[in-house]
Scaffold this active site. Structure first.
Site, PDB file in Angstrom:
ATOM      1  N   ASP A  98      31.195   4.396  -7.992  1.00 33.13           N
ATOM      2  CA  ASP A  98      30.912   4.586  -9.413  1.00 33.13           C
ATOM      3  C   ASP A  98      30.624   3.198 -10.003  1.00 33.13           C
ATOM      4  OD1 ASP A  98      30.444   5.673 -11.854  1.00 33.13           O
ATOM      5  OD2 ASP A  98      32.286   6.845 -11.959  1.00 33.13           O
TER       6      ASP A  98
HETATM    7  C1  BGC Z   1      30.222   7.402 -14.626  1.00 31.62           C
HETATM    8  C2  BGC Z   1      29.379   8.152 -13.615  1.00 31.62           C
HETATM    9  C3  BGC Z   1      27.918   7.831 -13.797  1.00 31.62           C
HETATM   10  C4  BGC Z   1      27.729   6.331 -13.728  1.00 31.62           C
HETATM   11  C5  BGC Z   1      26.288   5.899 -13.833  1.00 31.62           C
HETATM   12  C6  BGC Z   1      29.869   5.932 -14.688  1.00 31.62           C
HETATM   13  O1  BGC Z   1      30.498   5.322 -15.742  1.00 31.62           O
HETATM   14  O2  BGC Z   1      31.576   7.562 -14.310  1.00 31.62           O
HETATM   15  O3  BGC Z   1      29.626   9.520 -13.748  1.00 31.62           O
HETATM   16  O4  BGC Z   1      27.160   8.507 -12.850  1.00 31.62           O
HETATM   17  O5  BGC Z   1      28.476   5.726 -14.761  1.00 31.62           O
HETATM   18  O6  BGC Z   1      25.772   6.064 -15.070  1.00 31.62           O
END
Ligand code: BGC
Length: 765
Positions: free
Chosen positions: A284
């Site tokens: 993530d």
């Molecule tokens: C979120 C993810 C997301 C990623 C990219 C993160 O903060 O937890 O769900 O896919 O950002 O945008």
């Protein structure tokens, strides 16, 4: 028959030979390519960057993007859109980097691309897997038209704590339903063929248990028994993987004391070795770097830990890019570790067809042709209408009719801070949607009944009154606008308008960014200033309909007493207003059912229907000393899982069985007659739950094992039949073995998880 079987076996063999051949072609191609790659170039493939412009959810955005692409230090990019821009970026990689390896382009397409569907929690309330799959298919068609072919969706985290803002992004509290939704989404995005120009690679996220953050506070610690993990939280990830998802994203939280992004047990032993996942794992947003704050060491240490754990691609943090070479020199990682991650990313690119045509997804004619078509918008309207859950629909005093549907005549007072709001219709995590395209509730009213009904409007209240609160909600643009008028003046105006109306419709609840990532709340009430408006409206004595918008279950006890009808509409997406008006005025009969329990107050949280038996169960809602209960509130929720009314009524007959015994390798048919006894045609979501009466461990009081959404014409009776296999009764034991325990079971069939309509059966040895 024999001949047919032989033919089927031959075809299967042929297909599997074909797959083998394809795999060995891929292996050879990638092997050859990797033999030419330097270690820097291999590490470059593990680097995922975002140049900004999307929604940066961490504190970092990538720098020197062009230079990094040209020197082979970028494997993929997310957060930029459109064939022209993406073609330019791809050209840089293909034509200017030494080996010309194409990049993979990702995005968060969470509930639709430009045609925004209801938030995922709303979509799950349709219980309509075909519809959910189609919503993902439409999203993939639109996103790929705009150059995006890798999606950071579906989010399949089970969430039983509505304080957590991201409950909005998932399918609610139940592992069985959550698994079916996970499969439908993966199928919808990938359509079993990633090489097509209109399909995209799915990412099952966030592996794992992210929805169980303590106290509903995002990114917080998670700690639970393995048995709970396997039975209650892990099934949807597994289902998504088994449906063929090409990618899995690791979560921010720790699992059993080790952050998910560095957890080898999770990302390798379980995900790959037990579940057979053969795609790649992406972190993530900066979740590798965040292991420093978790207390697992410096950037070099946590990056090596992540790679060794089985994490392949580093989102934004560049820990891999900046430290892996050093770790290799120092023997903290091996070249084989780096090769493995690199190979998995190249395989994904191969499966997406990028080595055949790196520009496949950049067709300038497609955006106009494929995005936001009338057909897609019509479908978004249908999806929204099906996601609404009718929580209450009282008969008005002295009248035959229930409050809803509304008459298409007379005067309606449309009030509330969300009645004329456009920026809150799409809901959280809709970075590719456009607010200006969303249909406001007031416009939906005009579109649907503008000719027949006089519509009077007053705002009545702000979403919240406090400027500091509003500021936090407005980080991604204005969602809450605080009126210059005083709260009293706004309520007065609403009352003046209501005095002239036959019925009041108040659109109240949460702004879209009161849920979603980092949108956690400890108070789940409708904000107090809106409650004041609702109380004042209720005092008029006019029929009062509440349309509640929210990204989570709210605590609606007072509203449930004050209002004559409540329609829960989540954040409905681009067709919000049309869908809401269509349902309120009876053009569509509501059929949604809750996929997350609505508590009475926040103190009951976590609250979910499939809780286990305690040694001191409480038989009724009356307080009993020394039973498991509270002094100040009953145990039951305000609205249980699976609950939702229709404008028509359904009556359930007795549950019957094809056999009262089922052997371990057998199956059972469970049937019930359902009759539409009301005044409308309508759909009912018939639900099957099972209780394991005696086992070697404590078991849930009930578990969902099947559901069917069935249409009934007015007056019609249909027999609804479920097939239950003995293996459906299996569960994970403390030693992680999975099997069903012979003995007594109860099958319940009804319209929500409270149903007592049941029959007993025995699972024999
Ligand atoms: C979120 C993810 C997301 C990623 C990219 C993160 O903060 O937890 O769900 O896919 O950002 O945008």
């Amino acid at each position: 028959m024999k001949k047919l079987l032989f033919l089927a076996a031959a075809v299967a063999l042929f297909i599997s030979c074909g797959q083998q051949e394809q795999k060995s072609e891929m292996d050879t191609f990638i092997g050859d390519l990797m033999s030419e790659m330097t270690i820097e170039e291999k590490i470059g493939q593990l680097n995922l960057i975002t140049p900004g412009g999307g929604i940066p959810t961490g504190s970092v955005v990538s720098t020197d993007v062009e230079e990094k692409i040209k020197t082979g230090r970028v494997g993929g990019i997310f957060g930029i859109y459109g064939p022209e821009k993406l073609r330019q970026a791809q050209k840089m990689a293909v034509e200017e980097s030494r080996l010309g390896i194409p990049m993979i382009f990702g995005a968060d397409v969470i509930h639709g691309y430009k045609t925004t569907f209801p938030i995922p929690l709303g979509l799950s309330a349709t219980w309509d897997m075909e519809l959910i799959e189609k919503s993902a298919q439409v999203a993939a068609k639109e996103a790929t038209a705009d150059g995006i072919f890798w999606n950071f969706s579906p989010m399949v985290d089970i969430a039983r704590d509505p304080r957590w803002g991201r409950v909005a992004e998932g399918a609610g509290e139940d592992p069985y339903l959550g698994s079916r939704v996970a499969e439908a989404m993966v199928r919808g995005y990938q359509q079993d063929d990633l090489t097509r120009e209109n399909t995209m690679m799915a990412t099952v996220k966030h592996m794992a248990l992210y929805g169980a953050s303590e106290a509903g506070r995002d990114y917080n610690t998670v700690d639970m028994s393995r048995m709970r993990m396997f039975n209650e939280y892990l099934p949807p990830y597994k289902a998504g993987v088994e449906a063929g998802a090409g990618c899995v994203m690791s979560s921010f939280n720790d699992v059993d004391g080790v952050p998910a992004s560095g957890n080898k047990w999770l990302l390798t032993d379980l995900l790959r070795e037990k579940w057979g996942f053969d795609g790649f794992v992406v972190s993530d947003y900066t979740s590798i770097n965040e292991m420093i704050a978790h207390g697992l060491g410096d950037l070099q240490a946590v990056s090596a830990l992540a790679l060794k754990a089985g994490l392949d691609m580093d989102m934004v943090g560049e820990g891999f890019l900046t430290t892996l070479e050093k770790s290799l020199e120092e023997g903290k990682v091996t070249e084989a570790d780096i090769d493995l991650a690199c190979r998995r990313i190249l395989e994904a690119k191969y499966k997406l067809g990028l080595f055949d045509d790196p520009y496949l997804y950049f067709d300038d004619a497609r955006p106009d042709r494929d995005i936001l078509t009338d057909e897609n918008r019509q479908f978004a309207r249908k999806a929204a209408a099906e996601s609404f859950v009718l929580l209450k629909n009282a008969r008005l005093p002295g009248q035959e009719n229930q409050t809803l549907p509304l008459e298409k005549s007379g005067t309606v007072a449309l009030v509330g801070p969300l009645a004329d709001s456009q920026n809150n219709m799409l809901g959280t995590w809709a970075p590719t949607g456009e607010h200006s395209l969303a249909v406001k509730v007031i416009d939906g009213f005009k579109n649907v009944v503008g000719e027949e009904v006089e519509i009077l409007y007053a705002k009545g209240a702000n979403i919240v009154d406090e400027p500091e609160y509003a500021e936090k909600i407005n980080v991604f643009g204005p969602k809450v606008e605080i009126d210059e008028r005083s709260p009293e003046e706004m309520i007065r105006e609403a009352l003046t308008v209501s005095a002239r109306a036959d019925v009041i419709v108040a659109v109240v609840g949460e702004a879209s960014e009161m849920s979603g990532e980092s949108g956690n709340r400890t108070n789940l009430d409708v904000p107090e200033n809106q409650k004041k408006l609702i109380r004042a409206l209720a005092e008029t004595g006019k029929p009062l309909v509440l349309v509640t918008m929210s990204g989570r279950p709210l605590t609606l006890e007072e509203e449930n007493e004050l209002a004559d009808a409540i329609l829960q509409v989540w954040h409905p997406g681009v067709e919000a207003g049309n869908a809401i008006a269509g349902v309120l005025f009876g053009e569509t009969i509501p059929s949604g059912k809750l996929t997350a329990t609505f508590p009475r107050n926040v103190g009951q949280v976590p609250i979910y229907y499939a809780h286990r038996f305690t040694g001191r169960p409480q038989e009724s809602d009356e307080f009993q000393k020394f039973k498991t209960n509270y002094l100040d509130v009953e145990n039951s929720p305000l609205f249980p899982f699976g609950y939702g009314l229709s404008y028509t009524q359904f009556e359930y007959g007795n549950v019957t069985l094809s056999n009262s015994e089922i052997a371990l390798d057998d199956e059972l048919e469970i049937s019930v007659d359902v009759t539409n006894t009301g005044d409308f045609d309508g759909e009912e979501i018939v639900q099957l739950y099972v209780r394991d009466v005696v086992a070697t461990v404590t078991r849930p009081v009930k578990e969902l094992k099947g559901f069917k959404k069935v249409f009934f014409a007015k007056g019609e009776t249909k027999t609804v039949t479920f097939t239950l296999k003995a293996e459906d009764l299996g569960f994970y034991h403390p030693d992680m073995s999975f099997y069903a325990e012979p003995g007594d079971f109860i099958a319940f069939v009804g319209g929500n998880s409270n149903t007592e309509n049941s029959v007993e059966f025995v699972l024999t040895e």
